[in-house]
Design a protein around this motif. Structure first.
Motif, PDB file in Angstrom:
ATOM      1  N   ARG A  44      51.474  27.256  38.048  1.00  0.00           N
ATOM      2  CA  ARG A  44      50.514  27.832  39.003  1.00  0.00           C
ATOM      3  C   ARG A  44      49.203  27.051  38.988  1.00  0.00           C
ATOM      4  NH1 ARG A  44      51.834  33.005  36.273  1.00  0.00           N
ATOM      5  NH2 ARG A  44      53.684  33.769  37.332  1.00  0.00           N
ATOM      6  N   ASP A  45      48.659  26.863  40.187  1.00  0.00           N
ATOM      7  CA  ASP A  45      47.347  26.219  40.374  1.00  0.00           C
ATOM      8  C   ASP A  45      47.287  24.788  39.830  1.00  0.00           C
ATOM      9  OD1 ASP A  45      46.196  28.515  41.622  1.00  0.00           O
ATOM     10  OD2 ASP A  45      46.060  29.430  39.638  1.00  0.00           O
ATOM     11  N   SER A  64      52.745  28.457  42.733  1.00  0.00           N
ATOM     12  CA  SER A  64      51.755  29.215  43.503  1.00  0.00           C
ATOM     13  C   SER A  64      50.380  28.578  43.363  1.00  0.00           C
ATOM     14  CB  SER A  64      51.677  30.662  43.004  1.00  0.00           C
ATOM     15  OG  SER A  64      52.898  31.314  43.200  1.00  0.00           O
ATOM     16  N   GLY A  65      49.708  28.400  44.504  1.00  0.00           N
ATOM     17  CA  GLY A  65      48.355  27.863  44.495  1.00  0.00           C
ATOM     18  C   GLY A  65      48.266  26.386  44.158  1.00  0.00           C
ATOM     19  N   ASP A  67      48.140  22.338  44.418  1.00  0.00           N
ATOM     20  CA  ASP A  67      47.661  21.333  45.361  1.00  0.00           C
ATOM     21  C   ASP A  67      48.677  20.201  45.334  1.00  0.00           C
ATOM     22  OD1 ASP A  67      46.424  19.507  46.963  1.00  0.00           O
ATOM     23  OD2 ASP A  67      44.525  19.486  45.855  1.00  0.00           O
ATOM     24  N   ARG A  84      53.818  29.750  46.962  1.00  0.00           N
ATOM     25  CA  ARG A  84      52.889  30.549  47.778  1.00  0.00           C
ATOM     26  C   ARG A  84      51.482  29.952  47.727  1.00  0.00           C
ATOM     27  NH1 ARG A  84      52.977  36.012  49.101  1.00  0.00           N
ATOM     28  NH2 ARG A  84      55.116  36.671  49.468  1.00  0.00           N
ATOM     29  N   ASP A  85      50.816  30.013  48.885  1.00  0.00           N
ATOM     30  CA  ASP A  85      49.404  29.604  48.989  1.00  0.00           C
ATOM     31  C   ASP A  85      49.159  28.199  48.438  1.00  0.00           C
ATOM     32  OD1 ASP A  85      48.714  32.171  50.058  1.00  0.00           O
ATOM     33  OD2 ASP A  85      48.838  32.972  48.022  1.00  0.00           O
ATOM     34  N   ALA A  86      50.109  27.312  48.650  1.00  0.00           N
ATOM     35  CA  ALA A  86      50.000  25.935  48.165  1.00  0.00           C
ATOM     36  C   ALA A  86      49.586  25.000  49.295  1.00  0.00           C
ATOM     37  CB  ALA A  86      51.334  25.479  47.579  1.00  0.00           C
ATOM     38  N   ASN A  87      48.980  23.891  48.937  1.00  0.00           N
ATOM     39  CA  ASN A  87      48.617  22.861  49.903  1.00  0.00           C
ATOM     40  C   ASN A  87      49.790  21.888  50.007  1.00  0.00           C
ATOM     41  OD1 ASN A  87      47.571  20.833  51.464  1.00  0.00           O
ATOM     42  ND2 ASN A  87      45.902  20.316  50.082  1.00  0.00           N
ATOM     43  N   GLY A 105      52.053  31.626  52.998  1.00  0.00           N
ATOM     44  CA  GLY A 105      50.654  31.262  52.790  1.00  0.00           C
ATOM     45  C   GLY A 105      50.424  29.791  52.512  1.00  0.00           C
ATOM     46  N   SER A 106      51.488  29.008  52.414  1.00  0.00           N
ATOM     47  CA  SER A 106      51.325  27.571  52.151  1.00  0.00           C
ATOM     48  C   SER A 106      50.988  26.832  53.436  1.00  0.00           C
ATOM     49  CB  SER A 106      52.596  26.997  51.533  1.00  0.00           C
ATOM     50  OG  SER A 106      52.753  27.493  50.235  1.00  0.00           O
ATOM     51  N   HIS A 107      50.227  25.777  53.299  1.00  0.00           N
ATOM     52  CA  HIS A 107      49.762  24.988  54.439  1.00  0.00           C
ATOM     53  C   HIS A 107      50.646  23.750  54.568  1.00  0.00           C
ATOM     54  CE1 HIS A 107      46.831  23.504  57.325  1.00  0.00           C
ATOM     55  NE2 HIS A 107      46.964  22.325  56.751  1.00  0.00           N
TER      56      HIS A 107
END
Length: 178
Positions: A44-45, A64-65, A67, A84-87, A105-107
């Protein structure tokens, strides 16, 4: 800056609190294997900007999260991974498997997804300026029009409903295919 790290060292350093692995080329420890073993890893992150995780086994991993800008996942396995929520901007997913992956939520922007398998993956939207050539979205939880939008290049791609779509899309559902 490109530098090499083994999966064992990456996991040790991550566990000790390090999160920046930008530019890393993750290498196999055992030459007998033809993949990088990170199955089920919790990352994560993590910062893997520009990292090379080609041929990595990340099945069930938690990114998750993360980059992942410009990261390479050529022929990687991310089945049932949590991303999730990843670049995912400029990420290379060439022939990558994301079966059942959670990408909510990922871009996803300017990604190379040639031959990528997104079967049963979960998305909120399909991103923009991506290349989906011979990609497979069967059973994915993403609206058809979320894939066919915003300058995505789509060729021989299987949509969530099983139909095959081709074209260069801009705006909402406008193809300039000739």
């Amino acid at each position: 800056m490109v530098w090499e790290i083994t999966t064992e060292d990456l996991l040790k350093k991550y566990t000790s609190g390090k999160r920046n692995f930008a530019g890393a080329v993750v290498i196999r420890e055992n030459v007998g294997r033809n993949y990088i073993d990170l199955e089920g890893a919790v990352l994560r992150d993590i910062n893997l900007r520009g990292a090379d995780l080609s041929f990595a086994d990340l099945k069930g991993a938690d990114l998750s999260g993360a980059d992942l800008f410009g990261a390479s996942f050529i022929e990687a396995r991310l089945d049932n991974a949590i991303v999730r929520d990843a670049n995912l901007e400029c990420v290379n997913l060439f022939r990558c498997y994301l079966i059942g992956a959670d990408l909510v939520g990922s871009h996803l922007y300017q990604a190379n997804a040639i031959g990528t398998i997104f079967r049963k993956a979960r998305f909120l939207y399909g991103g923009e300026n991506n290349v989906f050539i011979r990609a497979d979205f069967r059973g994915a939880s993403i609206p058809h029009d979320a894939i066919c939008r915003a300058m995505n290049i789509i060729w021989d791609t299987i949509m969530p409903d099983g139909t095959v779509q081709s074209g260069l899309y801009f705006g909402e559902w406008k193809s300039i295919r000739k």
